[in-house]
Design an enzyme around this catalytic site. Structure first.
Site, short mmCIF file in Angstrom:
data_model
loop_
_atom_site.label_atom_id
_atom_site.label_comp_id
_atom_site.label_asym_id
_atom_site.label_seq_id
_atom_site.Cartn_x
_atom_site.Cartn_y
_atom_site.Cartn_z
N HIS A 181 0.83 -1.22 0.00
CA HIS A 181 0.00 0.00 0.00
C HIS A 181 0.85 1.26 0.00
O HIS A 181 0.39 2.33 0.34
CB HIS A 181 -0.89 0.05 1.23
N HIS B 68 -6.80 -4.52 -1.17
CA HIS B 68 -6.01 -5.75 -1.18
C HIS B 68 -6.25 -6.57 -2.42
O HIS B 68 -6.12 -7.79 -2.40
CB HIS B 68 -6.32 -6.59 0.06
#
Ligand SMILES: Nc1ncnc2c1ncn2[C@@H]1O[C@H](COP(=O)(O)OP(=O)(O)OP(=O)(O)O)[C@@H](O)[C@H]1O
Ligand SMILES: [Mg+2]
Lengths: 212, 333
Positions: free
Chosen positions: B57, B219
């Site tokens: 991320h 995700h």
């Protein structure tokens, strides 16, 4: 008929092998409804377990299982890490101090393990998680103990119950874990955690089939 | 799938080595257990902020460690929450005596691991509070499910709460501020492509050339609905309207508007989305007083964007403008 310390060590090693062989399959299941990491997580954890596994001298079964639990907690991460860690910690505490155990002991240990998973993850049967494989397996072990079945037969029944529970997750809509974000779209896919849990109990049934 | 990596097994480790070499003035990297702390940790008398989550991320969270933001970040494997031992050691490393706040995104794994770490830290006598971020309106909330995901609002919270801690506010004040921010911020995201997790080597989901996913998380998990690709303005409406309606944001509100890239979408497209979003908000009498545009909370190379809105007030504006010096966000210094 009893499972010895040596049998427990063999079971853990065999399960690590099963996970390594099914790493891609479990990750594939997780890719459908999760985040494509369950196989990799479990494999990373059990490879670390193999490194840390005591050789069996001067430890009892409880200590072996707790070592597995602690290793998983620090190596796996995700939801699977704490949940699988709890399975081994709780089972280990239940069998603490013993060098061998019988079917009734194992029923109690797996019941404690399942209660630990439920306490931590707050999932109920039907939420499409590993609880759906664990719960019927515990029931099967208890029934087998009451009916006076042999260790081998009881373990086989528990593996079969876990497999049915695993397959029964397919049509379910997930209510816990990552898969719940998909809502209705999670239906039609088998839960990865229930699948690895079935493998754990199936490996026990196979490795401990001829314990005497 | 082509990737600029060496061995999938070493992706996170090699990234940490790179961060350590690139930013010695800002951070120190600790290995085994892995965590990143600000270079001057522990800061005596200041509430320390610890966050963490799966890798993939970037710049979140490691890129937000430094003055005015996080004191420590714990990176997990790609898209997998870190472990309690990382969080515990990071907590101990940054505790300056005023307590530690854990900022946790609402994912089953993150919540479980951080809860265990907080219990262990408390047992060692450290004052720990935890705040859970759950701002994703794409997920239907209910007491029966895992609840909403923590997404874009996490970035804003880490900046704002980091500024408050830097000001010398107490652990309770900082935690209350974080909960207030969670109460008045909302997000929604979409994907044009899937992403490739290094050890998997192929896209997490197959998305045909002419389709998109609406309501994705961070995700690579599929979203709530899949549909034919639409122009940017229509997509902006699909993201912004649920965000506005959920809180709801109303005429007269002042907001921070955050348009985020999931990793693969370039700035040129984010500005197109931003332009449409501001038009829509102006028409509703909602005033954008601050903004953030760029890749701040990503999903590897996924193409797509998310929109986050946070209701602002004078205190939050002051905290937003306060100096920050991290690898991922830097102003006022
Ligand atoms: N609340 C829960 N209770 C019991 N089992 C759960 C719960 N949440 C998830 N699981 C099980 O965990 C499995 C997923 O494990 P995995 O190792 O992929 O972790 P994860 O959810 O991806 O973690 P993370 O989100 O941090 O990456 C699911 O298939 C499910 O069986
Ligand atoms: Mg997963």
């Amino acid at each position: 008929m009893a499972v010895t310390k040596k049998d427990v060590l063999e079971w853990i090693k065999a399960f690590a092998q099963v996970i390594a062989e099914n790493k891609e399959y479990l990750t594939e299941l997780d890719a459908q409804i999760g985040d494509a990491d369950h196989g990799a997580n479990m494999d990373r954890g059990f490879r670390a377990v193999l490194e840390k596994l005591p050789n069996g001298e001067d430890v009892d079964i409880g200590k072996i299982m707790k070592t597995v639990g602690m290793t998983l907690l620090s190596k796996v991460g995700g939801a699977g890490g704490p949940l699988y860690s709890t399975i081994f910690m709780q089972a280990g505490m239940s069998i603490d101090g013993k060098d061998y155990f019988d079917l009734a002991d194992w029923a109690k240990a797996l019941e404690a393990a399942t209660a630990g998973v439920v306490r931590l993850g707050k999932a109920s049967p039907g939420d499409k998680t590993m609880v759906d494989a664990l719960t019927p397996a515990v029931q099967a072990l208890k029934d087998a103990t009451e009916q006076g079945l042999s260790l081998g037969e009881g373990l086989k029944k528990s593996a079969e119950a876990a497999e049915e529970g695993m397959i029964a997750t397919i049509p379910l809509v997930a209510r816990k874990g990552r898969a719940s974000y998909l809502g209705e779209r999670s239906a039609g896919h088998q839960d990865p955690g229930a699948t690895s849990t079935f493998m754990l109990l199936d490996t026990a049934a196979k490795v401990w089939a001829n314990c005497s | 799938m082509k990737k600029l990596i060496n061995n999938p097994e070493n992706v996170v480790l090699e990234e940490l080595k790179g961060i350590e070499l690139a930013h010695p003035d800002l951070v120190k990297v600790h290995y085994d257990p892995d965590f990143i702390v600000r270079a001057d940790a522990p800061v005596k008398g200041k509430v320390a902020l610890v966050s963490g989550g799966g890798s993939g991320h970037e710049p979140m969270h490691g890129g937000f460690v430094g003055m005015g933001m996080l004191d420590a970040a714990c990176p997990g494997a790609v898209f997998t929450s870190p472990t309690p031992d990382q969080m515990l050691e990071a907590t101990k490393a940054v505790d300056g005596g005023a307590g530690v706040l854990h900022i946790v995104k609402n994912y089953t794994g993150d919540v479980m691991n951080f809860e265990m770490a907080a219990d262990l830290a408390k047992a060692e006598g450290i004052d720990v509070e935890a705040v859970v971020v759950d701002d994703d309106v794409a997920v239907k909330d209910s007491t029966w499910t895992a609840g909403r995901r923590g997404v874009g609002l996490t970035v804003l919270m880490e900046k704002l709460v980091g500024a408050a801690a830097e000001e010398g506010r107490s652990l309770k004040e900082v935690a209350d501020l974080a909960r207030k921010i969670n109460g008045q911020g909302r997000s929604m995201g979409m994907a044009l492509t899937s992403c490739v997790v290094p050890h998997v080597g192929k896209p997490t989901f197959d998305l045909p050339e002419d389709e998109m996913e609406i309501g994705i998380g961070i995700h690579g998990e599929p979203g709530r609905t899949r549909m034919k690709v639409e122009p940017a303005d229509a997509v902006t409406e699909m993201l912004l309207n649920p965000v506005i309606e959920d809180l709801p944001f109303e005429s007269g509100d002042e907001v921070l508007l955050f348009v985020n890239s999931m990793g693969g979408t370039p700035l040129i497209e984010l500005y197109i989305v931003y332009r449409k979003a501001v038009e829509m908000l102006e028409a509703k009498g909602i005033k954008v007083v601050r903004n953030l545009i760029g890749p701040y909370i990503t999903s590897l190379e996924m193409a797509g964007a998310s929109i986050t809105m946070l209701k602002m007030d004078d205190d939050l504006i002051k905290l937003w403008d306060a100096p920050v010096k991290t690898a991922g966000m830097r102003w006022g210094v």
